[in-house]
Design a protein around this motif. Structure first.
Motif, short mmCIF file in Angstrom:
data_model
loop_
_atom_site.label_atom_id
_atom_site.label_comp_id
_atom_site.label_asym_id
_atom_site.label_seq_id
_atom_site.Cartn_x
_atom_site.Cartn_y
_atom_site.Cartn_z
N TRP A 296 15.51 -9.13 56.29
CA TRP A 296 14.70 -9.32 57.50
C TRP A 296 14.36 -7.96 58.09
O TRP A 296 15.25 -7.16 58.37
N VAL A 297 13.08 -7.69 58.27
CA VAL A 297 12.66 -6.44 58.90
C VAL A 297 12.02 -6.68 60.27
O VAL A 297 11.81 -5.74 61.03
N GLU A 298 11.69 -7.92 60.56
CA GLU A 298 11.21 -8.34 61.87
C GLU A 298 11.84 -9.70 62.15
O GLU A 298 12.46 -10.31 61.27
N ARG A 299 11.68 -10.17 63.36
CA ARG A 299 12.27 -11.46 63.72
C ARG A 299 11.82 -12.58 62.79
O ARG A 299 12.60 -13.47 62.45
N ASP A 300 10.57 -12.52 62.35
CA ASP A 300 10.05 -13.58 61.49
C ASP A 300 9.39 -13.03 60.22
O ASP A 300 8.49 -13.64 59.67
N GLU A 301 9.85 -11.86 59.78
CA GLU A 301 9.26 -11.26 58.58
C GLU A 301 10.36 -10.82 57.62
O GLU A 301 11.24 -10.03 57.97
N GLN A 302 10.32 -11.33 56.39
CA GLN A 302 11.23 -10.96 55.33
C GLN A 302 10.49 -10.18 54.26
O GLN A 302 9.33 -10.42 53.98
N VAL A 303 11.19 -9.24 53.64
CA VAL A 303 10.64 -8.51 52.50
C VAL A 303 11.66 -8.54 51.37
O VAL A 303 12.84 -8.86 51.58
N THR A 304 11.21 -8.21 50.18
CA THR A 304 12.10 -8.11 49.02
C THR A 304 12.44 -6.64 48.80
O THR A 304 11.56 -5.79 48.81
N ALA A 305 13.72 -6.36 48.62
CA ALA A 305 14.18 -4.99 48.39
C ALA A 305 15.25 -5.01 47.30
O ALA A 305 15.84 -6.05 47.00
#
Length: 252
Positions: free
Chosen positions: A132-141
């Protein structure tokens, strides 16, 4: 778009939300950009400017969310220095966003931030997690272990071997040495195997099984600890490395 949690959006999103034809969607979006309500990231891709910033035409938003949008739905993961930042393995400000993808892409500058794409074979595409990088935003790392392995493969994408060693030390208690060894062996890159074994020794990691597995795969050739520095310094027979950065420098 705010209600749907879509800070980064496309012309297709505008057509869908407002039920407009493509021409009207382009016209409306051009007006939003002109008024500083949205910022253009690339042709057909935009980001909403937060209300509290007023009118801003050069707004980037969260660079990791933008990175995800730039690949347009293709497989990717944030890697190298960017993944180190996500996993709190660095204290240095990140000026370049690194993404690993399955096909080569040209680097891209967006509002002063460079996005650099590292191509990867499909068989080497593993060791990822969502973040999670924002309250409602996920990214793949990359997960923490894969982040270290990628750093050992390309230290130059992380600021050099010193930064990789420091990141290892910062998260040492959270890293699984057996998983690190498994990842290194799965990649099958000799330099990565050597550098990982060296770091396990440098930080006194209790991992006899991992060390044994790595040493079984060593060949007679010597490689530089940091490939971006000249071939100088003493030879370390145990890991077949040319120590062009000394252990004392890394510990310091």
């Amino acid at each position: 778009l705010h209600e749907r949690g879509r800070q980064v959006f496309t012309l297709r999103d505008v057509e869908t939300v407002l039920k407009l034809n493509p021409a009207l969607a382009r016209s409306l979006t051009a007006q939003l950009v002109g008024r500083g309500i949205a910022s253009r990231l690339k042709p057909g891709l935009f980001v909403l400017v937060p209300f509290e910033l007023g009118h801003e035409r050069q707004y980037l938003g969260n660079p990791y969310v933008v990175a995800r949008a730039l690949v347009g739905g293709e497989k990717y993961y944030l890697s190298h220095a960017s993944a180190m930042d996500i996993h709190q393995m660095t204290t240095q400000p990140q000026l370049v966003v690194y993404l690993t993808t399955l096909r080569p892409r040209r680097r891209r500058m967006v509002h002063g931030t460079e996005f650099r794409f590292v191509s990867c074979r499909r068989s080497h595409f593993f060791g990822t997690t969502t973040h999670w990088v924002e309250r409602d935003e996920q990214v793949t790392a990359s997960d923490p272990e894969r982040t270290i392995i990628d750093g050992l493969h390309r230290p130059d994408y992380c600021g050099g071997i010193v930064e990789v060693a420091k990141g290892f030390r910062m998260r040492q208690r959270a890293l699984d040495p057996d998983r690190l060894a498994a990842y290194a062996l799965r990649l099958g890159i000799g330099a990565v195997i050597r550098r990982l074994g060296f770091l396990l020794d440098l930080w006194n990691v209790d991992a006899p099984k991992a060390r044994a597995q790595l040493q079984d795969r060593l060949t007679a050739a010597y490689m530089r600890l940091d490939p971006g520095l000249p071939a100088e310094g003493r030879f370390l027979r145990r890991w077949r490395l040319r120590l062009n950065v000394t252990p004392e420098e890394l510990r310091a």
